[in-house]
Design a protein around this motif. Structure first.
Motif, PDB file in Angstrom:
ATOM      1  N   LEU A  78       0.797  -1.220   0.000  1.00  0.00           N
ATOM      2  CA  LEU A  78       0.000   0.000   0.000  1.00  0.00           C
ATOM      3  C   LEU A  78       0.833   1.275   0.000  1.00  0.00           C
ATOM      4  CD1 LEU A  78      -2.933  -1.005   2.358  1.00  0.00           C
ATOM      5  CD2 LEU A  78      -3.014  -0.650  -0.116  1.00  0.00           C
ATOM      6  N   SER A  79       2.142   1.141   0.061  1.00  0.00           N
ATOM      7  CA  SER A  79       2.982   2.333  -0.071  1.00  0.00           C
ATOM      8  C   SER A  79       3.112   2.764  -1.535  1.00  0.00           C
ATOM      9  CB  SER A  79       4.375   2.065   0.508  1.00  0.00           C
ATOM     10  OG  SER A  79       5.074   1.100  -0.272  1.00  0.00           O
ATOM     11  N   THR A  80       2.593   1.954  -2.460  1.00  0.00           N
ATOM     12  CA  THR A  80       2.707   2.268  -3.887  1.00  0.00           C
ATOM     13  C   THR A  80       1.372   2.749  -4.451  1.00  0.00           C
ATOM     14  OG1 THR A  80       2.128   0.032  -4.642  1.00  0.00           O
ATOM     15  CG2 THR A  80       4.436   0.445  -4.089  1.00  0.00           C
ATOM     16  N   PRO A  81       1.395   3.703  -5.362  1.00  0.00           N
ATOM     17  CA  PRO A  81       0.154   4.194  -5.956  1.00  0.00           C
ATOM     18  C   PRO A  81      -0.644   3.108  -6.664  1.00  0.00           C
ATOM     19  CG  PRO A  81       1.951   5.714  -6.382  1.00  0.00           C
ATOM     20  CD  PRO A  81       2.572   4.493  -5.786  1.00  0.00           C
ATOM     21  N   ALA A  82       0.039   2.157  -7.295  1.00  0.00           N
ATOM     22  CA  ALA A  82      -0.683   1.109  -8.027  1.00  0.00           C
ATOM     23  C   ALA A  82      -1.503   0.248  -7.070  1.00  0.00           C
ATOM     24  CB  ALA A  82       0.308   0.252  -8.808  1.00  0.00           C
ATOM     25  N   ALA A  83      -0.914  -0.119  -5.932  1.00  0.00           N
ATOM     26  CA  ALA A  83      -1.653  -0.906  -4.955  1.00  0.00           C
ATOM     27  C   ALA A  83      -2.778  -0.086  -4.332  1.00  0.00           C
ATOM     28  CB  ALA A  83      -0.701  -1.410  -3.867  1.00  0.00           C
ATOM     29  N   GLN A  84      -2.561   1.192  -4.133  1.00  0.00           N
ATOM     30  CA  GLN A  84      -3.615   2.044  -3.595  1.00  0.00           C
ATOM     31  C   GLN A  84      -4.809   2.112  -4.543  1.00  0.00           C
ATOM     32  OE1 GLN A  84      -1.831   5.835  -2.603  1.00  0.00           O
ATOM     33  NE2 GLN A  84      -0.303   4.887  -1.255  1.00  0.00           N
ATOM     34  N   GLU A  85      -4.552   2.057  -5.842  1.00  0.00           N
ATOM     35  CA  GLU A  85      -5.653   2.041  -6.806  1.00  0.00           C
ATOM     36  C   GLU A  85      -6.476   0.769  -6.651  1.00  0.00           C
ATOM     37  OE1 GLU A  85      -8.458   2.737  -9.603  1.00  0.00           O
ATOM     38  OE2 GLU A  85      -7.122   4.161  -8.618  1.00  0.00           O
ATOM     39  N   VAL A  86      -5.808  -0.360  -6.395  1.00  0.00           N
ATOM     40  CA  VAL A  86      -6.544  -1.606  -6.141  1.00  0.00           C
ATOM     41  C   VAL A  86      -7.422  -1.435  -4.899  1.00  0.00           C
ATOM     42  CG1 VAL A  86      -6.348  -4.074  -5.644  1.00  0.00           C
ATOM     43  CG2 VAL A  86      -4.725  -2.984  -7.211  1.00  0.00           C
ATOM     44  N   LEU A  87      -6.868  -0.857  -3.847  1.00  0.00           N
ATOM     45  CA  LEU A  87      -7.639  -0.633  -2.630  1.00  0.00           C
ATOM     46  C   LEU A  87      -8.824   0.284  -2.894  1.00  0.00           C
ATOM     47  CD1 LEU A  87      -7.915  -0.986   0.474  1.00  0.00           C
ATOM     48  CD2 LEU A  87      -6.516   1.072   0.713  1.00  0.00           C
ATOM     49  N   HIS A  88      -8.616   1.354  -3.654  1.00  0.00           N
ATOM     50  CA  HIS A  88      -9.719   2.266  -3.943  1.00  0.00           C
ATOM     51  C   HIS A  88     -10.845   1.562  -4.678  1.00  0.00           C
ATOM     52  CE1 HIS A  88      -8.450   6.104  -2.346  1.00  0.00           C
ATOM     53  NE2 HIS A  88      -7.245   5.996  -2.907  1.00  0.00           N
ATOM     54  N   ARG A  89     -10.500   0.677  -5.583  1.00  0.00           N
ATOM     55  CA  ARG A  89     -11.562  -0.070  -6.275  1.00  0.00           C
ATOM     56  C   ARG A  89     -12.325  -0.962  -5.299  1.00  0.00           C
ATOM     57  NH1 ARG A  89     -10.066  -1.812 -12.480  1.00  0.00           N
ATOM     58  NH2 ARG A  89      -8.738  -0.028 -13.002  1.00  0.00           N
ATOM     59  N   MET A  90     -11.635  -1.538  -4.329  1.00  0.00           N
ATOM     60  CA  MET A  90     -12.322  -2.328  -3.301  1.00  0.00           C
ATOM     61  C   MET A  90     -13.295  -1.463  -2.499  1.00  0.00           C
ATOM     62  SD  MET A  90      -9.465  -4.715  -1.502  1.00  0.00           S
ATOM     63  CE  MET A  90      -8.178  -5.514  -2.443  1.00  0.00           C
ATOM     64  N   LEU A  91     -12.841  -0.248  -2.174  1.00  0.00           N
ATOM     65  CA  LEU A  91     -13.644   0.619  -1.318  1.00  0.00           C
ATOM     66  C   LEU A  91     -14.842   1.223  -2.030  1.00  0.00           C
ATOM     67  CD1 LEU A  91     -10.799   2.480   0.632  1.00  0.00           C
ATOM     68  CD2 LEU A  91     -12.242   0.603   1.432  1.00  0.00           C
ATOM     69  N   ALA A  92     -14.848   1.149  -3.339  1.00  0.00           N
ATOM     70  CA  ALA A  92     -15.942   1.770  -4.099  1.00  0.00           C
ATOM     71  C   ALA A  92     -17.300   1.205  -3.698  1.00  0.00           C
ATOM     72  CB  ALA A  92     -15.706   1.589  -5.598  1.00  0.00           C
ATOM     73  N   MET A 106      -1.871   5.389   7.627  1.00  0.00           N
ATOM     74  CA  MET A 106      -2.786   5.591   6.495  1.00  0.00           C
ATOM     75  C   MET A 106      -2.678   7.018   5.966  1.00  0.00           C
ATOM     76  SD  MET A 106      -4.468   2.764   5.740  1.00  0.00           S
ATOM     77  CE  MET A 106      -6.164   3.031   5.141  1.00  0.00           C
ATOM     78  N   GLU A 107      -2.533   7.981   6.856  1.00  0.00           N
ATOM     79  CA  GLU A 107      -2.375   9.375   6.426  1.00  0.00           C
ATOM     80  C   GLU A 107      -1.090   9.543   5.621  1.00  0.00           C
ATOM     81  OE1 GLU A 107      -5.282   9.198   9.623  1.00  0.00           O
ATOM     82  OE2 GLU A 107      -3.259   8.356   9.402  1.00  0.00           O
ATOM     83  N   ARG A 108      -0.030   8.894   6.056  1.00  0.00           N
ATOM     84  CA  ARG A 108       1.244   8.996   5.341  1.00  0.00           C
ATOM     85  C   ARG A 108       1.135   8.441   3.916  1.00  0.00           C
ATOM     86  NH1 ARG A 108       4.003   6.324   8.666  1.00  0.00           N
ATOM     87  NH2 ARG A 108       4.469   4.414   7.523  1.00  0.00           N
ATOM     88  N   TRP A 109       0.290   7.467   3.725  1.00  0.00           N
ATOM     89  CA  TRP A 109       0.082   6.884   2.399  1.00  0.00           C
ATOM     90  C   TRP A 109      -0.951   7.664   1.579  1.00  0.00           C
ATOM     91  CZ3 TRP A 109      -0.534   1.265   4.620  1.00  0.00           C
ATOM     92  CH2 TRP A 109       0.739   0.710   4.844  1.00  0.00           C
ATOM     93  N   GLY A 110      -1.498   8.722   2.151  1.00  0.00           N
ATOM     94  CA  GLY A 110      -2.540   9.454   1.445  1.00  0.00           C
ATOM     95  C   GLY A 110      -3.882   8.768   1.495  1.00  0.00           C
ATOM     96  N   LEU A 111      -4.113   7.966   2.555  1.00  0.00           N
ATOM     97  CA  LEU A 111      -5.350   7.200   2.690  1.00  0.00           C
ATOM     98  C   LEU A 111      -6.069   7.522   3.999  1.00  0.00           C
ATOM     99  CD1 LEU A 111      -3.944   3.739   1.489  1.00  0.00           C
ATOM    100  CD2 LEU A 111      -5.479   5.242   0.195  1.00  0.00           C
TER     101      LEU A 111
END
Length: 412
Positions: A78-92, A106-111
């Motif tokens: 989750l420190s990578t933007p690509a993995a964060q995109e996967v997480l965002h799709r889950m959260l949708a 989570m704040e440090r990762w922009g989440l």
């Protein structure tokens, strides 16, 4: 394999970013009640996967297996933007997210919830589990169960003079914190039904540990006397203690005078309630050592199980001191279907019983990232995109092809 759709939480989706005990216990209960729980692990995996021996026949650490039934698994960096995109799709379309990172991660990762997730997913229930919370004198520090038992006074009332303060043998603070998180999530979902909005739920080991000081905190508030070590005895009730019989030990719990009279009658001491030392609970507390000696002398020739059964029949709560195997093998454990099995997996079911919307224990705990392809396909990633994520290290591949799945069956 998605959940069967049974249970009070069928149709609910939870993204589980937790590791170790409190968070995984919370999300396992959600899964048992029908929620689709996706376990998202860091690249090194949940620490409990390696907390053995013992390991079960499938090679899982028993500790990990106890807490991760019924979930699907994927591993993201989750420190990578690509993995964060996967997480965002889950959260949708997720109802809840549960995490137990150190505060600020989570704040440090922009989440962060307030800054990002609440605005992007206004219906999301976000549960944060931590040792001490994010602020205050201890804010942001790491916490483990036994450390909190020590810091919050729990150990100071557990043990005997000979042993000194002693850690409770089960991780009771972690365990209860999982239930605190569970309760908070369900309350937030109820509030969302009314308001249409999600919210942040916080569960900390520190708050949970202090809440366990019952009745010790209240006793101190009222008397000013610091609670101390009483062994197995109760600070406010007597006799409420462990006693030795002919072939073992048992616990007898007497809450009121009628129970005390019935106890005395059954063990051949009908005159004991008339002794001024023992005529009231206050007197029995003041003379608890003498009372214990009298009771143990009276039951010294009794067989433990027979005595417990007889006392229970006359309304005096009593139970033999069982080992873990004895407790799990007890006929009542089978009657209550407390043990679940499937193939090589064996575990203890969640303790709540829903009579109108019964859940069922989910499939065996997942192997590392075993459902990554399935989850990403559901999220709309095609084969080329999935391959790119794997090669970039944003998503971890399964550790092996040994995937154990299938529904679990209750035993008994």
């Amino acid at each position: 394999m998605t959940p069967s759709g049974k249970g009070a939480l069928a149709g609910m989706r939870v993204v589980d970013l937790t590791r170790v005990l409190a968070g995984p216990l919370c999300t396992q209960i959600l899964a048992d009640q029908g929620a689709d729980v996706i376990k998202v692990e860091p690249p090194m995996g949940d620490e409990t996967r390696k907390l053995g021996p013992p390991f079960d026949a499938a090679g899982r650490a028993a500790y990990y297996a106890a807490l991760n039934r019924g979930k699907r698994a994927i591993s993201l960096d989750l420190s990578t933007p690509a993995a964060q995109e996967v997480l965002h799709r889950m959260l949708a379309d997720a109802d809840g997210l549960v995490e137990n990172f150190l505060p600020g991660t989570m704040e440090r990762w922009g989440l962060g919830f307030d800054e990002v997730l609440a605005k992007r997913y206004p219906k999301l229930v976000y549960c944060s589990i931590s040792g001490f919370g994010a602020d205050g004198p201890l804010g942001g520090l790491p916490g483990y169960d036994a450390v909190l038992q020590a810091m919050c006074g729990v150990m100071s009332v557990n043990g005997e003079a000979a042993s000194g303060a002693t850690r409770i043998g089960v991780p009771v603070i972690d365990h209860l914190t999982g239930y605190v998180a569970l309760s908070g999530i369900l309350m937030a979902l109820c509030a969302r039904h009314r308001t249409g909005k999600g919210q942040r739920v916080e569960a900390t080991l520190y708050d949970t540990a202090l809440s366990l000081l019952l009745p010790h905190a209240s006793n101190w508030f009222a008397s000013g006397d610091a609670p101390g070590l009483l062994g197995s005895a109760h600070p406010n009730i007597a006799p409420y203690d462990k006693f030795r019989a002919r072939d073992g030990e048992l616990f007898i719990g007497v809450l009121n005078d009628p129970q005390f009279r019935r106890l005395c009658q059954h063990i051949g001491l009908p005159g004991l309630p008339h002794d001024p030392r023992f005529a009231s609970n206050g007197g029995r507390l003041a003379h608890r050592a003498e009372l214990k000696e009298v009771i143990e002398t009276a039951i010294a020739g009794s067989e433990c199980n027979a005595l417990c059964e007889a006392l229970m029949k006359v309304g005096v709560p009593a139970g033999a001191l069982n080992t873990v195997p004895q407790a799990l093998a007890h006929p009542h454990s089978a009657h209550r279907a407390m043990v679940v099995r499937h193939g090589d997996y064996c575990g203890v079911r969640s303790p709540m019983v829903m009579c109108g919307t019964p859940g069922e224990p989910g499939r065996a705990p997942p192997a590392f990232s075993q459902d990554c392809d399935e989850v990403m396909q559901e999220l709309g990633f095609d084969q080329v995109q999935r391959q790119t994520l794997y090669e970039a290290g944003a998503v971890m591949r399964p550790a092996s092809g040994n995937v154990i799945s299938g529904r679990l069956e209750k035993v008994g």
